[in-house]
Design a protein around this motif. Structure first.
Motif, PDB file in Angstrom:
ATOM      1  N   THR A  67      35.211  42.534  52.089  1.00  0.00           N
ATOM      2  CA  THR A  67      35.568  43.663  51.223  1.00  0.00           C
ATOM      3  C   THR A  67      36.753  44.421  51.807  1.00  0.00           C
ATOM      4  N   GLU A  68      36.697  44.690  53.115  1.00  0.00           N
ATOM      5  CA  GLU A  68      37.787  45.389  53.805  1.00  0.00           C
ATOM      6  C   GLU A  68      39.095  44.611  53.682  1.00  0.00           C
ATOM      7  N   THR A  69      39.024  43.301  53.831  1.00  0.00           N
ATOM      8  CA  THR A  69      40.220  42.459  53.754  1.00  0.00           C
ATOM      9  C   THR A  69      40.845  42.537  52.365  1.00  0.00           C
ATOM     10  N   GLY A  70      40.028  42.384  51.337  1.00  0.00           N
ATOM     11  CA  GLY A  70      40.550  42.475  49.974  1.00  0.00           C
ATOM     12  C   GLY A  70      41.184  43.815  49.685  1.00  0.00           C
ATOM     13  N   ALA A  71      40.521  44.890  50.107  1.00  0.00           N
ATOM     14  CA  ALA A  71      41.041  46.236  49.865  1.00  0.00           C
ATOM     15  C   ALA A  71      42.356  46.465  50.613  1.00  0.00           C
ATOM     16  N   GLU A  72      42.429  46.001  51.854  1.00  0.00           N
ATOM     17  CA  GLU A  72      43.655  46.206  52.633  1.00  0.00           C
ATOM     18  C   GLU A  72      44.814  45.389  52.069  1.00  0.00           C
ATOM     19  N   LEU A  73      44.529  44.181  51.605  1.00  0.00           N
ATOM     20  CA  LEU A  73      45.571  43.388  50.938  1.00  0.00           C
ATOM     21  C   LEU A  73      46.131  44.162  49.756  1.00  0.00           C
ATOM     22  N   ALA A  74      45.246  44.716  48.942  1.00  0.00           N
ATOM     23  CA  ALA A  74      45.668  45.456  47.754  1.00  0.00           C
ATOM     24  C   ALA A  74      46.445  46.714  48.128  1.00  0.00           C
ATOM     25  N   ARG A  75      45.961  47.459  49.102  1.00  0.00           N
ATOM     26  CA  ARG A  75      46.654  48.683  49.521  1.00  0.00           C
ATOM     27  C   ARG A  75      48.080  48.403  49.968  1.00  0.00           C
ATOM     28  N   ARG A  76      48.288  47.219  50.538  1.00  0.00           N
ATOM     29  CA  ARG A  76      49.624  46.842  51.008  1.00  0.00           C
ATOM     30  C   ARG A  76      50.457  46.178  49.917  1.00  0.00           C
ATOM     31  N   GLY A  77      49.906  46.063  48.726  1.00  0.00           N
ATOM     32  CA  GLY A  77      50.658  45.529  47.594  1.00  0.00           C
ATOM     33  C   GLY A  77      50.662  44.022  47.455  1.00  0.00           C
ATOM     34  N   HIS A  78      49.809  43.330  48.195  1.00  0.00           N
ATOM     35  CA  HIS A  78      49.771  41.875  48.133  1.00  0.00           C
ATOM     36  C   HIS A  78      48.823  41.399  47.026  1.00  0.00           C
ATOM     37  N   THR A  79      49.079  40.216  46.517  1.00  0.00           N
ATOM     38  CA  THR A  79      48.184  39.542  45.585  1.00  0.00           C
ATOM     39  C   THR A  79      47.207  38.697  46.393  1.00  0.00           C
ATOM     40  N   LEU A  80      45.943  38.766  46.030  1.00  0.00           N
ATOM     41  CA  LEU A  80      44.923  37.931  46.662  1.00  0.00           C
ATOM     42  C   LEU A  80      44.841  36.596  45.933  1.00  0.00           C
ATOM     43  N   VAL A  81      44.992  35.523  46.672  1.00  0.00           N
ATOM     44  CA  VAL A  81      44.726  34.178  46.171  1.00  0.00           C
ATOM     45  C   VAL A  81      43.438  33.740  46.852  1.00  0.00           C
ATOM     46  N   SER A  82      42.457  33.325  46.052  1.00  0.00           N
ATOM     47  CA  SER A  82      41.177  32.918  46.633  1.00  0.00           C
ATOM     48  C   SER A  82      40.666  31.671  45.940  1.00  0.00           C
ATOM     49  N   GLY A  83      39.518  31.208  46.433  1.00  0.00           N
ATOM     50  CA  GLY A  83      38.887  30.030  45.859  1.00  0.00           C
ATOM     51  C   GLY A  83      38.230  30.270  44.517  1.00  0.00           C
ATOM     52  N   GLY A  84      38.370  31.469  43.970  1.00  0.00           N
ATOM     53  CA  GLY A  84      37.940  31.740  42.607  1.00  0.00           C
ATOM     54  C   GLY A  84      36.448  31.920  42.409  1.00  0.00           C
ATOM     55  N   GLY A  85      35.705  32.088  43.505  1.00  0.00           N
ATOM     56  CA  GLY A  85      34.265  32.284  43.383  1.00  0.00           C
ATOM     57  C   GLY A  85      33.894  33.753  43.329  1.00  0.00           C
ATOM     58  N   CYS A  86      32.686  34.021  42.842  1.00  0.00           N
ATOM     59  CA  CYS A  86      32.214  35.401  42.708  1.00  0.00           C
ATOM     60  C   CYS A  86      31.022  35.695  43.615  1.00  0.00           C
ATOM     61  N   VAL A  87      30.738  34.806  44.557  1.00  0.00           N
ATOM     62  CA  VAL A  87      29.567  34.977  45.422  1.00  0.00           C
ATOM     63  C   VAL A  87      29.985  35.034  46.882  1.00  0.00           C
ATOM     64  N   GLY A  88      29.096  35.557  47.717  1.00  0.00           N
ATOM     65  CA  GLY A  88      29.319  35.614  49.156  1.00  0.00           C
ATOM     66  C   GLY A  88      30.556  36.403  49.517  1.00  0.00           C
ATOM     67  N   MET A  89      31.180  36.008  50.610  1.00  0.00           N
ATOM     68  CA  MET A  89      32.381  36.695  51.063  1.00  0.00           C
ATOM     69  C   MET A  89      33.506  36.578  50.045  1.00  0.00           C
ATOM     70  N   MET A  90      33.561  35.455  49.345  1.00  0.00           N
ATOM     71  CA  MET A  90      34.622  35.263  48.356  1.00  0.00           C
ATOM     72  C   MET A  90      34.525  36.307  47.252  1.00  0.00           C
ATOM     73  N   GLY A  91      33.311  36.574  46.783  1.00  0.00           N
ATOM     74  CA  GLY A  91      33.123  37.593  45.760  1.00  0.00           C
ATOM     75  C   GLY A  91      33.418  38.981  46.295  1.00  0.00           C
ATOM     76  N   ALA A  92      32.968  39.276  47.532  1.00  0.00           N
ATOM     77  CA  ALA A  92      33.228  40.580  48.151  1.00  0.00           C
ATOM     78  C   ALA A  92      34.719  40.795  48.355  1.00  0.00           C
ATOM     79  N   LEU A  93      35.425  39.753  48.727  1.00  0.00           N
ATOM     80  CA  LEU A  93      36.871  39.805  48.930  1.00  0.00           C
ATOM     81  C   LEU A  93      37.582  40.222  47.642  1.00  0.00           C
ATOM     82  N   ALA A  94      37.269  39.543  46.555  1.00  0.00           N
ATOM     83  CA  ALA A  94      37.904  39.849  45.271  1.00  0.00           C
ATOM     84  C   ALA A  94      37.517  41.249  44.790  1.00  0.00           C
ATOM     85  N   ASP A  95      36.258  41.616  44.960  1.00  0.00           N
ATOM     86  CA  ASP A  95      35.829  42.966  44.568  1.00  0.00           C
ATOM     87  C   ASP A  95      36.567  44.019  45.382  1.00  0.00           C
ATOM     88  N   GLY A  96      36.753  43.770  46.669  1.00  0.00           N
ATOM     89  CA  GLY A  96      37.487  44.698  47.521  1.00  0.00           C
ATOM     90  C   GLY A  96      38.922  44.865  47.062  1.00  0.00           C
TER      91      GLY A  96
END
Length: 181
Positions: free
Chosen positions: A23-52
């Motif tokens: 979650t922290e990683t996703g939020a920090e990426l966004a705060r810095r203006g970066h686009t998150l590219v992920s494996g497209g899942g909504c569960v586990g760390m992958m889901g927390a990352l996108a939600d962040g």
């Protein structure tokens, strides 16, 4: 800014500290203006990352094979969700769509992804930054073993040096941003 691909676990039964890190990683990426590219899942760390990332106003791009969409684990809230026909084509598309790679704790799938990106970098097929977050020493045994590979000449020291290791999210993103500048 950059499109940063993050590799991480999608297991549903993880310790909360790993979900918090994602979650922290996703939020920090966004705060810095970066686009998150992920494996497209909504569960586990992958889901927390996108939600962040979304919680901080970030853009998310998910890449997922149809087989995982069929299992109902696709992040349907992604700003863009690309569906591939296989895991191999998923990795290829994630590499093509990304300017840099960040690896969080994960299992076999995560290792498969980071080693694919790392191997192609050692072959000079790309020069994109690669950073691994070794939170709480998660990757220390693997890194020690990789050092042994270099010592025994199975891996060139220059290849080992292509992967940057960071202890935390800000340090990881600073390493990526300095390489992209």
């Amino acid at each position: 800014m950059a499109a940063i691909c993050v590799f991480c676990a999608s297991s549903r039964t993880l310790d909360q500290r790993w979900l918090d890190l994602a979650t922290e990683t996703g939020a920090e990426l966004a705060r810095r203006g970066h686009t998150l590219v992920s494996g497209g899942g909504c569960v586990g760390m992958m889901g927390a990352l996108a939600d962040g990332a979304r919680s901080a106003g970030g853009r998310t791009l998910g890449v997922i094979p149809q087989a995982l969409v069929d299992l109902e684990v696709a992040d349907l809230r992604s700003d863009e969700l690309l569906v591939t026909d296989s895991m191999a084509s998923r990795k290829t598309l994630m590499i093509d769509k990304s300017d840099a790679f960040l690896t969080l704790p994960g299992g076999l799938g995560t290792l498969d992804e980071v080693f694919e990106v790392w191997t192609t970098a050692t072959l000079a097929l790309h020069t994109k930054p690669m950073v691994l977050i070794d939170s709480d020493g998660f990757y220390r045994p693997l890194l020690d073993w990789l050092g042994t590979l270099a010592d025994q000449h199975f891996l060139k020291p220059s290849g080992l040096g292509l992967l940057t290791v960071a202890d935390n999210v800000p340090a990881a993103l600073e390493a990526i941003e300095s390489r992209l500048a």
